[in-house]
Write a protein that holds these residues in place. Structure first.
Motif, PDB file in Angstrom:
ATOM      1  N   CYS A   1     -40.853 107.776   8.277  1.00 40.18           N
ATOM      2  CA  CYS A   1     -41.768 108.043   7.145  1.00 40.18           C
ATOM      3  C   CYS A   1     -41.623 106.976   6.068  1.00 40.18           C
ATOM      4  O   CYS A   1     -40.521 106.692   5.587  1.00 40.18           O
ATOM      5  CB  CYS A   1     -41.461 109.418   6.566  1.00 40.18           C
TER       6      CYS A   1
ATOM      7  N   CYS B   1     -35.931 116.967   4.560  1.00 41.94           N
ATOM      8  CA  CYS B   1     -36.985 116.645   5.521  1.00 41.94           C
ATOM      9  C   CYS B   1     -36.644 117.205   6.899  1.00 41.94           C
ATOM     10  O   CYS B   1     -37.456 117.909   7.514  1.00 41.94           O
ATOM     11  CB  CYS B   1     -37.155 115.126   5.570  1.00 41.94           C
TER      12      CYS B   1
ATOM     13  N   CYS C   1     -43.870 117.783   1.788  1.00 44.39           N
ATOM     14  CA  CYS C   1     -43.986 116.352   1.483  1.00 44.39           C
ATOM     15  C   CYS C   1     -44.392 116.102   0.028  1.00 44.39           C
ATOM     16  O   CYS C   1     -44.006 115.090  -0.564  1.00 44.39           O
ATOM     17  CB  CYS C   1     -44.987 115.699   2.442  1.00 44.39           C
TER      18      CYS C   1
HETATM   19 FE1  SF4 Z   1     -41.638 111.896   4.523  1.00 44.80          FE
HETATM   20 FE2  SF4 Z   1     -42.370 114.396   4.082  1.00 44.80          FE
HETATM   21 FE3  SF4 Z   1     -40.029 113.854   5.189  1.00 44.80          FE
HETATM   22 FE4  SF4 Z   1     -40.442 113.275   2.632  1.00 44.80          FE
HETATM   23  S1  SF4 Z   1     -40.405 115.308   3.545  1.00 44.80           S
HETATM   24  S2  SF4 Z   1     -39.449 111.972   4.144  1.00 44.80           S
HETATM   25  S3  SF4 Z   1     -42.585 112.708   2.682  1.00 44.80           S
HETATM   26  S4  SF4 Z   1     -42.037 113.421   6.096  1.00 44.80           S
END
Ligand code: SF4
Length: 352
Positions: free
Chosen positions: A262, A284, A291
């Motif tokens: 990501c 995550c 996100c």
């Molecule tokens: Fe990426 Fe969403 Fe993971 Fe954050 S939570 S690293 S934005 S996939």
């Protein structure tokens, strides 16, 4: 032992975006006191494509504002505009006379650019020769580059070797002493450890990995419209960050993700402290947050770093002397060194 000298150039593309800030300029700021540093806004390179003169002038100035606001300090380095030092094009001409066209046609950048155009300008073909002149005019032995640019330096190294083997008497004598009768054939292939009039510049690898655009598909680039401007207002930054592409596996908030794939995670690595980066990875992987939560934390980290830069840029713009005086000083110092290099170069080549 004399301090190593570095040279690095940046296109006058207007205000910096966070990709070139993280990938190049932040590194300049950390290098400027470790090395004798020459940083140049390469406007001669910029005119190899279509452009509007007033627009180029504005973009050049905007780039200088961004550099100064980012922490490039003219009292610690030599900051100048390429066209203020005409020796760049003078040395490029000399290097053109020892560079086979075939070598230039094989350059990846030339192949890519010429494939998109019907009529190809000589300036596009000769672009890497000017790059070699930029570096060698100051006899820079190190060039800060990303991993994907290391091969671009090879032509500069080759030009340096070739010129030394043709015109530098001490270098020629050393080659002949080494190779005897076989010197002629060995001149261009086995001289890497010899020191000639022009050094063979080496890559100084930039620590930050390539910064991808908000689309997560390609390198961050203004022409692709996938950037965040370094000096953009916070609300504009958030508007771009909110819809930015993340790990596609995270369709619902309850889906775990893979931070390494990501782009938002990689931006966290550039802007957030190590504890936050670790927290992001855990949240995550365990679907501990969505996100948007992750992006809000990134936005705060970015804002902490970018707000002082944005404020400095506003101050710099309000006083033109903050831009003009260091640029004039930088150009004067660059011309002193460039003038010495050209005098010696021309003397060795039999030019009066
Ligand atoms: Fe990426 Fe969403 Fe993971 Fe954050 S939570 S690293 S934005 S996939």
């Amino acid at each position: 032992m004399p301090q190593s000298r570095i040279f690095s150039g940046i296109q006058p593309s207007g205000e910096l975006h966070i990709g070139n800030y993280l990938g190049a300029v932040k590194n300049w700021v950390s290098l400027q006191r470790q090395y004798e540093s020459f940083f140049c806004v390469v406007d001669y390179h910029a005119i190899t494509g279509p452009y509007v003169p007033d627009d180029l002038r504005r973009r050049t100035r905007d780039m200088v504002v961004s550099l100064l606001a980012s922490g490039v300090d003219p009292s610690a380095c030599t900051l100048f505009i390429q066209s203020a030092v005409p020796e760049h094009t003078e040395l490029a001409w000399i290097f053109n006379t020892i560079t086979p066209i075939g070598e230039l046609e094989r350059q990846t950048q030339f192949k890519e650019k010429s494939a998109r155009q019907e009529s190809i300008l000589a300036g596009i073909l000769n672009y890497p020769v000017l790059q070699a002149a930029d570096i060698l005019l100051y006899k820079a032995n190190l060039v800060p580059v990303g991993e994907d640019q290391v091969q671009h330096l090879e032509l500069s190294r080759e030009i340096s070797r070739r010129w030394n083997a043709k015109f530098d008497p001490a270098y020629i004598a050393a080659l002949e002493a080494r190779s005897g009768a076989a010197a002629e054939s060995a001149k261009e292939s086995s001289a890497e450890d010899l020191v000639g009039f022009f050094p063979e510049p080496k890559a100084l690898l930039t620590p930050t990995r390539r910064i991808m655009g908000l689309d997560g598909q390609a390198k961050m680039s203004k022409s692709l419209g996938n950037t965040i401007g370094l000096l953009e207002e916070p609300k504009d930054i958030w508007e771009k960050l909110r819809p930015a592409v993340t790990d596609p596996a995270r369709v619902r908030k309850t889906d775990p993700g893979t931070p390494e794939i990501c782009n938002i995670y990689h931006l966290h690595k550039a802007f957030s402290d190590p504890a936050t980066v670790e927290h992001v990875a855990v949240q995550c992987r365990t679907a501990g947050w969505g996100c948007i939560d992750c992006k809000k934390v990134l936005f705060e980290s970015m804002d902490r770093e970018l707000t002082p830069i944005r404020n400095r840029a506003k101050e710099i713009r309000s006083d033109p002397s903050v831009i003009d005086e260091p640029l004039a000083r930088g150009a004067e110092h660059a011309r002193d060194i460039a003038g010495d290099t050209m005098r010696e170069t021309k003397h060795m080549m039999g030019l009066t």
